[in-house]
Design a protein around this motif. Structure first.
Motif, PDB file in Angstrom:
ATOM      1  N   PRO A  56       0.801  -1.222   0.000  1.00  0.00           N
ATOM      2  CA  PRO A  56       0.000   0.000   0.000  1.00  0.00           C
ATOM      3  C   PRO A  56       0.838   1.279   0.000  1.00  0.00           C
ATOM      4  O   PRO A  56       0.378   2.308  -0.440  1.00  0.00           O
ATOM      5  CB  PRO A  56      -0.832  -0.111   1.269  1.00  0.00           C
ATOM      6  CG  PRO A  56      -0.103  -1.073   2.136  1.00  0.00           C
ATOM      7  CD  PRO A  56       0.638  -1.998   1.221  1.00  0.00           C
ATOM      8  N   ARG A  58      -4.349   4.021  -3.058  1.00  0.00           N
ATOM      9  CA  ARG A  58      -5.286   4.859  -2.298  1.00  0.00           C
ATOM     10  C   ARG A  58      -4.928   6.327  -2.500  1.00  0.00           C
ATOM     11  O   ARG A  58      -3.852   6.652  -3.001  1.00  0.00           O
ATOM     12  CB  ARG A  58      -5.258   4.482  -0.830  1.00  0.00           C
ATOM     13  CG  ARG A  58      -3.900   4.650  -0.195  1.00  0.00           C
ATOM     14  CD  ARG A  58      -3.900   4.179   1.243  1.00  0.00           C
ATOM     15  NE  ARG A  58      -2.640   4.514   1.856  1.00  0.00           N
ATOM     16  CZ  ARG A  58      -2.035   3.769   2.729  1.00  0.00           C
ATOM     17  NH1 ARG A  58      -2.571   2.652   3.113  1.00  0.00           N
ATOM     18  NH2 ARG A  58      -0.897   4.152   3.257  1.00  0.00           N
ATOM     19  N   ARG A  89      -7.840   8.976  -5.701  1.00  0.00           N
ATOM     20  CA  ARG A  89      -8.426   7.628  -5.702  1.00  0.00           C
ATOM     21  C   ARG A  89      -7.379   6.636  -6.206  1.00  0.00           C
ATOM     22  O   ARG A  89      -6.287   7.041  -6.613  1.00  0.00           O
ATOM     23  CB  ARG A  89      -9.650   7.583  -6.607  1.00  0.00           C
ATOM     24  CG  ARG A  89      -9.291   7.911  -8.047  1.00  0.00           C
ATOM     25  CD  ARG A  89     -10.476   7.978  -8.936  1.00  0.00           C
ATOM     26  NE  ARG A  89     -10.014   8.437 -10.243  1.00  0.00           N
ATOM     27  CZ  ARG A  89     -10.793   8.747 -11.220  1.00  0.00           C
ATOM     28  NH1 ARG A  89     -12.088   8.667 -11.078  1.00  0.00           N
ATOM     29  NH2 ARG A  89     -10.313   9.152 -12.371  1.00  0.00           N
ATOM     30  N   GLU A  90      -7.712   5.367  -6.190  1.00  0.00           N
ATOM     31  CA  GLU A  90      -6.810   4.369  -6.748  1.00  0.00           C
ATOM     32  C   GLU A  90      -6.503   4.751  -8.196  1.00  0.00           C
ATOM     33  O   GLU A  90      -7.413   5.092  -8.952  1.00  0.00           O
ATOM     34  CB  GLU A  90      -7.472   2.986  -6.698  1.00  0.00           C
ATOM     35  CG  GLU A  90      -6.591   1.894  -7.268  1.00  0.00           C
ATOM     36  CD  GLU A  90      -7.250   0.532  -7.192  1.00  0.00           C
ATOM     37  OE1 GLU A  90      -7.228  -0.068  -6.101  1.00  0.00           O
ATOM     38  OE2 GLU A  90      -7.787   0.096  -8.229  1.00  0.00           O
ATOM     39  N   ARG A 149       4.637   5.992  -1.381  1.00  0.00           N
ATOM     40  CA  ARG A 149       3.715   6.974  -0.800  1.00  0.00           C
ATOM     41  C   ARG A 149       4.488   7.830   0.196  1.00  0.00           C
ATOM     42  O   ARG A 149       5.262   7.325   0.990  1.00  0.00           O
ATOM     43  CB  ARG A 149       2.566   6.257  -0.087  1.00  0.00           C
ATOM     44  CG  ARG A 149       1.434   7.174   0.295  1.00  0.00           C
ATOM     45  CD  ARG A 149       0.212   6.329   0.673  1.00  0.00           C
ATOM     46  NE  ARG A 149      -0.952   7.157   0.771  1.00  0.00           N
ATOM     47  CZ  ARG A 149      -1.360   7.727   1.904  1.00  0.00           C
ATOM     48  NH1 ARG A 149      -0.686   7.556   3.019  1.00  0.00           N
ATOM     49  NH2 ARG A 149      -2.446   8.464   1.914  1.00  0.00           N
TER      50      ARG A 149
END
Length: 181
Positions: free
Chosen positions: A37, A70, A144-145, A180
């Motif tokens: 993620p 995400r 968003r994804e 991220r």
């Protein structure tokens, strides 16, 4: 004697438990670094993407993409390995260019265009070829994804290349990463 055997057994059991914990920890970190993620990396598995059949200047999707899972801000990094060749008997001004494409929104990732390799040769004799790897590093914020794909194109400005491709092999890989932040 039973006292010594009991101690040796306890030490062996403790060592085995520590090794098992280390293996589980290593497995979890290896899996997370491949695709998780908060970050991941993909390598082009196909050995070669041939750009010659595509008209000069047309963008081509490379079979290499990552999914930003995400909303958030991500650092994107790519290494794009390209090769271009031509007949050295004619003048050749040609290049391979790359960019990151936001496939979810259908737009170029801003400022992600790069020159992968370039030739500007006067007429010589024999085949001429160049290959190089270009890095791409950009920051993107998504809501968003989002799927990010690598795109490339061959541009023959003067003359005609006879080989142009993006490739991955044991001498260098084309890859795409995200983290991220």
């Amino acid at each position: 004697m039973p006292f010594i055997r009991h101690r040796v057994s306890a030490v062996i059991a403790a060592v085995l438990l520590c090794l098992a914990g280390a293996m589980i920890s290593l497995q979890n970190s290896t899996t997370a670094s491949a695709q998780g993620p908060d970050g991941g990396v993909q390598h082009m598995q196909q050995s070669r993407v041939d750009l010659q059949p595509t008209p000069s200047g047309r963008w081509v999707n490379v079979p290499l993409a990552v999914t930003l899972p995400r909303p958030g801000t991500y650092l994107l990094d790519a290494d794009v390995r390209g090769r271009i060749a031509g007949d050295g008997n004619d003048r050749l001004l040609a290049s391979i260019q790359a960019r990151l494409w936001d496939a979810t929104d259908g737009a170029v990732v801003p400022q992600s265009e790069r020159l992968v390799t370039h030739m500007n040769n006067p007429p010589l004799s024999g085949t001429i070829a160049r290959q190089s790897t270009a890095p791409i590093s950009e920051r993107i914020t998504v809501t968003r994804e989002t799927v990010i794909r690598l795109q490339v194109r061959r541009v023959d400005s003067v003359g005609q290349s006879y080989r142009a491709d993006i490739f991955s092999d044991g001498s260098g890989r084309t890859s795409l990463r995200y983290q991220r932040v």
